[in-house]
Scaffold this motif. Structure first.
Motif, PDB file in Angstrom:
ATOM      1  N   ILE A   1       0.868  -1.200   0.000  1.00 29.77           N
ATOM      2  CA  ILE A   1       0.000   0.000   0.000  1.00 29.77           C
ATOM      3  C   ILE A   1       0.899   1.244   0.000  1.00 29.77           C
ATOM      4  CG2 ILE A   1      -1.624   1.362   1.393  1.00 29.77           C
ATOM      5  CD1 ILE A   1      -2.827  -1.403   2.289  1.00 29.77           C
ATOM      6  N   ASN A   2       1.922   1.212   0.852  1.00 23.91           N
ATOM      7  CA  ASN A   2       2.838   2.355   0.892  1.00 23.91           C
ATOM      8  C   ASN A   2       3.561   2.559  -0.434  1.00 23.91           C
ATOM      9  OD1 ASN A   2       2.564   3.056   3.786  1.00 23.91           O
ATOM     10  ND2 ASN A   2       4.489   4.118   3.296  1.00 23.91           N
ATOM     11  N   ARG A   3       3.928   1.442  -1.050  1.00 21.36           N
ATOM     12  CA  ARG A   3       4.630   1.545  -2.342  1.00 21.36           C
ATOM     13  C   ARG A   3       3.715   2.106  -3.418  1.00 21.36           C
ATOM     14  NH1 ARG A   3       6.065  -4.396  -1.431  1.00 21.36           N
ATOM     15  NH2 ARG A   3       7.882  -4.300  -0.086  1.00 21.36           N
ATOM     16  N   GLU A   4       2.438   1.757  -3.375  1.00 29.07           N
ATOM     17  CA  GLU A   4       1.494   2.301  -4.364  1.00 29.07           C
ATOM     18  C   GLU A   4       1.339   3.804  -4.143  1.00 29.07           C
ATOM     19  OE1 GLU A   4       0.378   0.671  -6.931  1.00 29.07           O
ATOM     20  OE2 GLU A   4       0.747  -1.400  -6.360  1.00 29.07           O
ATOM     21  N   PHE A   5       1.313   4.225  -2.870  1.00 21.98           N
ATOM     22  CA  PHE A   5       1.244   5.672  -2.615  1.00 21.98           C
ATOM     23  C   PHE A   5       2.537   6.349  -3.060  1.00 21.98           C
ATOM     24  CE2 PHE A   5      -2.314   5.005   0.541  1.00 21.98           C
ATOM     25  CZ  PHE A   5      -3.243   5.758  -0.173  1.00 21.98           C
ATOM     26  N   PHE A   6       3.671   5.668  -2.879  1.00 21.68           N
ATOM     27  CA  PHE A   6       4.918   6.252  -3.387  1.00 21.68           C
ATOM     28  C   PHE A   6       4.860   6.370  -4.909  1.00 21.68           C
ATOM     29  CE2 PHE A   6       9.074   6.059  -5.356  1.00 21.68           C
ATOM     30  CZ  PHE A   6       9.647   7.190  -4.812  1.00 21.68           C
ATOM     31  N   SER A   7       4.300   5.356  -5.578  1.00 21.65           N
ATOM     32  CA  SER A   7       4.151   5.415  -7.035  1.00 21.65           C
ATOM     33  C   SER A   7       3.331   6.649  -7.416  1.00 21.65           C
ATOM     34  CB  SER A   7       3.429   4.173  -7.574  1.00 21.65           C
ATOM     35  OG  SER A   7       4.149   3.008  -7.280  1.00 21.65           O
ATOM     36  N   ALA A   8       2.236   6.873  -6.686  1.00 18.37           N
ATOM     37  CA  ALA A   8       1.392   8.044  -6.950  1.00 18.37           C
ATOM     38  C   ALA A   8       2.227   9.320  -6.819  1.00 18.37           C
ATOM     39  CB  ALA A   8       0.216   8.073  -5.972  1.00 18.37           C
ATOM     40  N   PHE A   9       2.990   9.377  -5.747  1.00 17.93           N
ATOM     41  CA  PHE A   9       3.827  10.539  -5.445  1.00 17.93           C
ATOM     42  C   PHE A   9       4.871  10.763  -6.545  1.00 17.93           C
ATOM     43  CE2 PHE A   9       6.070  12.549  -1.540  1.00 17.93           C
ATOM     44  CZ  PHE A   9       5.185  13.608  -1.548  1.00 17.93           C
ATOM     45  N   LEU A  10       5.458   9.662  -7.024  1.00 16.55           N
ATOM     46  CA  LEU A  10       6.462   9.741  -8.081  1.00 16.55           C
ATOM     47  C   LEU A  10       5.844  10.292  -9.372  1.00 16.55           C
ATOM     48  CD1 LEU A  10       9.361   9.078  -9.129  1.00 16.55           C
ATOM     49  CD2 LEU A  10       8.517   6.783  -9.681  1.00 16.55           C
ATOM     50  N   TYR A  11       4.658   9.772  -9.744  1.00 17.67           N
ATOM     51  CA  TYR A  11       4.006  10.257 -10.965  1.00 17.67           C
ATOM     52  C   TYR A  11       3.586  11.714 -10.819  1.00 17.67           C
ATOM     53  CZ  TYR A  11       3.985   5.665 -13.189  1.00 17.67           C
ATOM     54  OH  TYR A  11       4.371   4.489 -13.793  1.00 17.67           O
ATOM     55  N   LEU A  12       3.194  12.106  -9.600  1.00 18.08           N
ATOM     56  CA  LEU A  12       2.823  13.514  -9.404  1.00 18.08           C
ATOM     57  C   LEU A  12       4.058  14.404  -9.546  1.00 18.08           C
ATOM     58  CD1 LEU A  12       0.526  15.480  -8.776  1.00 18.08           C
ATOM     59  CD2 LEU A  12       1.018  15.152  -6.329  1.00 18.08           C
ATOM     60  N   ALA A  13       5.200  13.916  -9.061  1.00 20.00           N
ATOM     61  CA  ALA A  13       6.455  14.666  -9.220  1.00 20.00           C
ATOM     62  C   ALA A  13       6.800  14.803 -10.701  1.00 20.00           C
ATOM     63  CB  ALA A  13       7.587  13.966  -8.466  1.00 20.00           C
ATOM     64  N   MET A  14       6.555  13.732 -11.469  1.00 22.29           N
ATOM     65  CA  MET A  14       6.793  13.787 -12.919  1.00 22.29           C
ATOM     66  C   MET A  14       5.837  14.784 -13.567  1.00 22.29           C
ATOM     67  SD  MET A  14       7.439   9.776 -13.843  1.00 22.29           S
ATOM     68  CE  MET A  14       8.982   8.953 -13.396  1.00 22.29           C
ATOM     69  N   ALA A  15       4.567  14.765 -13.138  1.00 24.86           N
ATOM     70  CA  ALA A  15       3.578  15.715 -13.682  1.00 24.86           C
ATOM     71  C   ALA A  15       4.027  17.145 -13.404  1.00 24.86           C
ATOM     72  CB  ALA A  15       2.198  15.457 -13.056  1.00 24.86           C
ATOM     73  N   ASN A  16       4.525  17.375 -12.209  1.00 25.44           N
ATOM     74  CA  ASN A  16       4.957  18.728 -11.833  1.00 25.44           C
ATOM     75  C   ASN A  16       6.133  19.182 -12.697  1.00 25.44           C
ATOM     76  OD1 ASN A  16       3.053  18.840  -9.808  1.00 25.44           O
ATOM     77  ND2 ASN A  16       4.460  18.159  -8.215  1.00 25.44           N
ATOM     78  N   ASP A  17       7.096  18.284 -12.908  1.00 26.42           N
ATOM     79  CA  ASP A  17       8.276  18.652 -13.698  1.00 26.42           C
ATOM     80  C   ASP A  17       7.885  18.854 -15.170  1.00 26.42           C
ATOM     81  OD1 ASP A  17      11.067  19.221 -13.912  1.00 26.42           O
ATOM     82  OD2 ASP A  17      11.383  17.228 -14.757  1.00 26.42           O
ATOM     83  N   ALA A  18       6.979  17.990 -15.662  1.00 30.78           N
ATOM     84  CA  ALA A  18       6.527  18.124 -17.052  1.00 30.78           C
ATOM     85  C   ALA A  18       5.817  19.472 -17.238  1.00 30.78           C
ATOM     86  CB  ALA A  18       5.595  16.969 -17.426  1.00 30.78           C
ATOM     87  N   ALA A  19       4.957  19.825 -16.300  1.00 32.22           N
ATOM     88  CA  ALA A  19       4.232  21.102 -16.394  1.00 32.22           C
ATOM     89  C   ALA A  19       5.225  22.261 -16.355  1.00 32.22           C
ATOM     90  CB  ALA A  19       3.230  21.217 -15.250  1.00 32.22           C
ATOM     91  N   ASP A  20       6.227  22.128 -15.494  1.00 29.68           N
ATOM     92  CA  ASP A  20       7.233  23.191 -15.351  1.00 29.68           C
ATOM     93  C   ASP A  20       7.998  23.407 -16.652  1.00 29.68           C
ATOM     94  OD1 ASP A  20       8.749  25.013 -13.601  1.00 29.68           O
ATOM     95  OD2 ASP A  20      10.410  23.618 -13.970  1.00 29.68           O
ATOM     96  N   LYS A  21       8.165  22.311 -17.425  1.00 28.08           N
ATOM     97  CA  LYS A  21       8.921  22.399 -18.676  1.00 28.08           C
ATOM     98  C   LYS A  21       8.013  22.654 -19.877  1.00 28.08           C
ATOM     99  CE  LYS A  21      12.980  19.646 -17.356  1.00 28.08           C
ATOM    100  NZ  LYS A  21      12.865  19.521 -15.896  1.00 28.08           N
ATOM    101  N   GLY A  22       6.716  22.841 -19.631  1.00 22.95           N
ATOM    102  CA  GLY A  22       5.781  23.148 -20.714  1.00 22.95           C
ATOM    103  C   GLY A  22       5.255  21.929 -21.454  1.00 22.95           C
ATOM    104  N   PHE A  23       5.507  20.733 -20.916  1.00 23.95           N
ATOM    105  CA  PHE A  23       4.969  19.509 -21.536  1.00 23.95           C
ATOM    106  C   PHE A  23       3.619  19.200 -20.896  1.00 23.95           C
ATOM    107  CE2 PHE A  23       9.632  18.731 -22.210  1.00 23.95           C
ATOM    108  CZ  PHE A  23       9.598  18.712 -23.596  1.00 23.95           C
ATOM    109  N   ASN A  24       2.604  19.929 -21.315  1.00 28.26           N
ATOM    110  CA  ASN A  24       1.304  19.828 -20.641  1.00 28.26           C
ATOM    111  C   ASN A  24       0.584  18.512 -20.918  1.00 28.26           C
ATOM    112  OD1 ASN A  24       1.724  22.321 -19.505  1.00 28.26           O
ATOM    113  ND2 ASN A  24       0.738  23.413 -21.194  1.00 28.26           N
ATOM    114  N   GLY A  25       0.835  17.923 -22.092  1.00 26.65           N
ATOM    115  CA  GLY A  25       0.223  16.626 -22.398  1.00 26.65           C
ATOM    116  C   GLY A  25       0.780  15.551 -21.478  1.00 26.65           C
ATOM    117  N   THR A  26       2.099  15.547 -21.314  1.00 29.84           N
ATOM    118  CA  THR A  26       2.736  14.572 -20.428  1.00 29.84           C
ATOM    119  C   THR A  26       2.293  14.817 -18.988  1.00 29.84           C
ATOM    120  OG1 THR A  26       4.622  14.478 -21.929  1.00 29.84           O
ATOM    121  CG2 THR A  26       4.968  13.618 -19.702  1.00 29.84           C
ATOM    122  N   ALA A  27       2.144  16.078 -18.606  1.00 25.53           N
ATOM    123  CA  ALA A  27       1.672  16.395 -17.249  1.00 25.53           C
ATOM    124  C   ALA A  27       0.293  15.781 -17.024  1.00 25.53           C
ATOM    125  CB  ALA A  27       1.629  17.902 -17.035  1.00 25.53           C
ATOM    126  N   ARG A  28      -0.554  15.848 -18.036  1.00 21.09           N
ATOM    127  CA  ARG A  28      -1.887  15.246 -17.902  1.00 21.09           C
ATOM    128  C   ARG A  28      -1.780  13.719 -17.766  1.00 21.09           C
ATOM    129  NH1 ARG A  28      -7.298  14.801 -18.840  1.00 21.09           N
ATOM    130  NH2 ARG A  28      -7.872  13.021 -20.131  1.00 21.09           N
TER     131      ARG A  28
END
Ligand code: MG
Length: 164
Positions: free
Chosen positions: A14-41
């Motif tokens: 369960i903790n690892r799945e929440f970490f996975s969520a956290f990791l993908y959210l970090a990727m979404a944040n970095d993608a948005a920061d770099k202007g890759f809005n499709g990848t952020a979605r």
């Protein structure tokens, strides 16, 4: 009723799945920061999916009469060189998740725990899909390697991903 050991091991997952969520959210944040809005979605939808995985495991632990215990999570990486590296990291991570789920299944076999074996089958199938999704994105991005236009078009494509 599942064993205490099994409940402990699923709690870890369960903790690892929440970490996975956290990791993908970090990727979404970095993608948005770099202007890759499709990848952020794409990454945000994956963030939501991972939380659903965690809650699915949590409900199972509770249905089996055990308590869900959350633990501290490590901080995710926050910066990637580009969206290809992001999907490559996502694939590496999903392979680890697949191995953890396989370990849970091995334990369920050892314990002759048929209920957990049955529950895990959904996750085993889901992991095939998760790895395939990452592989598909990686090979698409490799085809346009070095081309800013191509990467931009692929980003637009990733933005068309539908939620479940
Ligand atoms: Mg998952």
């Amino acid at each position: 009723m599942i064993s205490n050991k099994m409940a402990r091991e699923i709690n870890a997952q369960i903790n690892r799945e929440f970490f996975s969520a956290f990791l993908y959210l970090a990727m979404a944040n970095d993608a948005a920061d770099k202007g890759f809005n499709g990848t952020a979605r794409w990454m945000t939808l994956q963030f939501e999916e991972e939380q659903e995985h965690a809650l699915k495991f949590a409900k199972y632990v509770q249905d089996q009469g055990h308590k869900v215990v959350l633990d501290a999570m490590e901080a995710p990486k926050t910066e990637w060189s580009g969206i290809l590296e992001m999907f490559e990291d996502a694939l590496l991570h999903e392979k680890k998740v697949t191995a953890w789920i396989n370990d849970l299944y091995t334990l369920a076999l050892e314990e002759k725990d048929y209920a957990t074996q049955s529950m895990l089958k959904w996750f085993i199938d889901e992991q095939v899909e998760e790895e395939a999704n990452c592989n598909e994105a990686i090979s698409a991005l490799q085809h346009v390697a070095g081309s800013a236009n191509g990467t931009y078009m692929m980003d637009r494509q990733f933005g068309k991903r539908q939620g479940d």
